[in-house]
Motif scaffolding. Sequence first.
Motif, PDB file in Angstrom:
ATOM      1  N   ASP A 175      39.705  12.111  39.379  1.00  0.00           N
ATOM      2  CA  ASP A 175      39.688  11.432  38.082  1.00  0.00           C
ATOM      3  C   ASP A 175      39.139  12.308  36.964  1.00  0.00           C
ATOM      4  O   ASP A 175      39.052  11.858  35.816  1.00  0.00           O
ATOM      5  N   GLN A 176      38.785  13.556  37.279  1.00  0.00           N
ATOM      6  CA  GLN A 176      38.207  14.448  36.273  1.00  0.00           C
ATOM      7  C   GLN A 176      39.141  15.589  35.872  1.00  0.00           C
ATOM      8  O   GLN A 176      38.759  16.429  35.072  1.00  0.00           O
TER       9      GLN A 176
ATOM     10  N   ASP B   9      42.089  17.648  34.018  1.00  0.00           N
ATOM     11  CA  ASP B   9      42.657  17.611  32.679  1.00  0.00           C
ATOM     12  C   ASP B   9      43.591  18.795  32.520  1.00  0.00           C
ATOM     13  O   ASP B   9      43.802  19.566  33.461  1.00  0.00           O
ATOM     14  N   ALA B  10      44.140  18.969  31.328  1.00  0.00           N
ATOM     15  CA  ALA B  10      45.165  19.993  31.119  1.00  0.00           C
ATOM     16  C   ALA B  10      44.648  21.402  31.355  1.00  0.00           C
ATOM     17  O   ALA B  10      45.413  22.283  31.763  1.00  0.00           O
TER      18      ALA B  10
ATOM     19  N   ALA C 111      33.841  19.664  26.320  1.00  0.00           N
ATOM     20  CA  ALA C 111      34.747  19.761  27.464  1.00  0.00           C
ATOM     21  C   ALA C 111      34.041  20.474  28.613  1.00  0.00           C
ATOM     22  O   ALA C 111      33.287  21.414  28.402  1.00  0.00           O
TER      23      ALA C 111
ATOM     24  N   ASN D  94      41.828  22.085  33.284  1.00  0.00           N
ATOM     25  CA  ASN D  94      41.158  22.117  34.589  1.00  0.00           C
ATOM     26  C   ASN D  94      41.984  21.238  35.516  1.00  0.00           C
ATOM     27  O   ASN D  94      41.621  20.102  35.825  1.00  0.00           O
ATOM     28  N   PRO D  95      43.152  21.736  35.954  1.00  0.00           N
ATOM     29  CA  PRO D  95      44.173  20.866  36.514  1.00  0.00           C
ATOM     30  C   PRO D  95      44.054  20.551  38.002  1.00  0.00           C
ATOM     31  O   PRO D  95      44.907  19.847  38.534  1.00  0.00           O
TER      32      PRO D  95
ATOM     33  N   LEU E 274      37.991  18.700  24.077  1.00  0.00           N
ATOM     34  CA  LEU E 274      39.361  18.787  24.559  1.00  0.00           C
ATOM     35  C   LEU E 274      40.240  17.710  23.936  1.00  0.00           C
ATOM     36  O   LEU E 274      39.872  16.534  23.905  1.00  0.00           O
ATOM     37  N   GLU E 275      41.397  18.141  23.411  1.00  0.00           N
ATOM     38  CA  GLU E 275      42.434  17.231  22.939  1.00  0.00           C
ATOM     39  C   GLU E 275      43.749  17.680  23.555  1.00  0.00           C
ATOM     40  O   GLU E 275      44.349  18.659  23.103  1.00  0.00           O
ATOM     41  N   GLY E 276      44.184  16.987  24.598  1.00  0.00           N
ATOM     42  CA  GLY E 276      45.377  17.417  25.309  1.00  0.00           C
ATOM     43  C   GLY E 276      45.149  18.769  25.951  1.00  0.00           C
ATOM     44  O   GLY E 276      44.200  18.964  26.715  1.00  0.00           O
ATOM     45  N   SER E 277      45.991  19.735  25.616  1.00  0.00           N
ATOM     46  CA  SER E 277      45.810  21.088  26.138  1.00  0.00           C
ATOM     47  C   SER E 277      45.147  22.011  25.126  1.00  0.00           C
ATOM     48  O   SER E 277      45.086  23.218  25.344  1.00  0.00           O
TER      49      SER E 277
ATOM     50  N   ARG F 291      34.906  18.999  41.377  1.00  0.00           N
ATOM     51  CA  ARG F 291      35.674  18.224  40.393  1.00  0.00           C
ATOM     52  C   ARG F 291      36.486  17.152  41.111  1.00  0.00           C
ATOM     53  O   ARG F 291      37.253  17.431  42.028  1.00  0.00           O
TER      54      ARG F 291
END
Length: 533
Positions: free
Chosen positions: A367-368, A370-371, A338, A373-374, A310-313, A364
């Motif tokens: 703190d886990q 991400d773009a 990811a 898995n929001p 994963l890099e950003g979205s 989840r």
Amino acid sequence: MTTRRRLLAGSSAMAGIAALRIAHAQSASPLTPNSFTPGADPEAPQLDDVVAPGLQRDVIIRWGDPVLANAPPFRPGFVTEAAAARQFGWDAIIAGIVNPPQAQDGIARIVMVLSHPDVAPRMVFPGGVDRPRIAGKMQGASVLNLSQRGGRWVVVDGGYQSRRITDGTLCTITGPAAASIGPSVQGVLAPGIGCVTPWNTVLLPEGRTNSWVARLADKAAGFSSPTVGAGFGWVVELDALNPTSFPAKRTALGRMPRAGTACGMAGDGSAIVFMTEDAPMGRLFRFKGAAPIGDGSGALDAGTLAVATLEGSSIVWRDLPPGLTSLTATLSAASDGARFDAPAGMAIGADGTLYLACSGNPGRGVDQVDALNPRAGNGAGHILALAPAGGDLAASRFAGRVILLGGNPNTDPTARYTPGSLAWLRSPYTLNFDAAHRLHVGTDQGGAVTDTADGLFVMNVTGYGRYALDMLYLAPIGGAIGGAAFGPQGRTGFTVARHPGATPNADFAHPATRWPTVQPDMPPQTTVVSLTS
């Protein structure tokens, strides 16, 4: 009938199996808070299935019905090994449909392949006492001949391609691990969400096989050796049109418990297979064949495995080291991959976009997130659209976006649907495209009884009203949806009501429903149905 179910008032509203009522769509922009259509409300699980208006539902086959011509009548509670090996399995997911050559009689025919991933002793055997030798024959896969007669699709009794794949089926081993495992192995275990390849074979991904190997050890023939487990955990390729062919386990695709597969073709003509790891924090893998597909023979025996990072979205594919022959090397080499919220079924759009169903992960942490898995602590799941650069499935980078966040929008402030949506869902699990490029979403809440039933839903992913959601079919209480497939004329779709009645506290004697027969001496049965406009 609630507002949520007022779909497809007549067949004129349909182009193929289902059309969204896009006249209600307000915008093409997804994920708008509180965008649910006023008056739409949840449908609590029912004892019966629910079919959207404008569709006709017909039963195709049920657990215990004959697949082979010599199958005996179904005797629930008294099933033998020989019977189970010839009858339709307890659980089922549609892998896909392949089309045989046109017969001279002009009758329309298709060959449907379904996986049978599970057998729950509490629902199958009196008293819940497991009978592993019988269970091993109930799982695996079924190949069905269907023909169209009188405007309806029916299973052909004694069809040429009809067969059962079980724990006793001999399979070949190909690819890099064949040298250490050997040229063949007995059995296919726990196959998940399969797919059809561009060369008209079917892939069946083995899932959590370790529990099956332990279940069968010293009880079923061929499972006494401590090394037998090495023969499982692979992607199985099946030539469904050739009933004398051996299923082949393609070890170049790596070894892991898989939830699903999706297969396409790269810009250079080589095979592409996407695979999801069956885990709450599962990874996404890609296999790219080493050479153009050609006739398909050997297309999956050499190539490059990669894991999505994963890099950003966006996701960026990182190639794994070549020659991973170790039985545990695939996952250990992908430690930086990811982690998605229980990734499951996938479907590849006409423009090359990969759609991924994430069925939800309550574990989840905050703190886990991400773009892609929001949400933390949410089991309602979501759907991702992953668009490869240049539309090439072999591209190194895919741009990602969330197109649906599951959950009840009336009670869950994090749920997101496109304006104009007439339905909502939890735990998206299977994804399938019809000929008109509409995305069909099947859900699976694991038999839990919530404020909505599991069902088959439809989304338009291109054009006006894109990503608006509507409902086609709901499984009975305790049931889930086992994918979708579509007939050659596009007016008939097929889906599966999986393990109805299997709520957490149910058992063989006390199921939550006895659908579809509703007879006191019959258990609930996984049932393949057709939906026709």
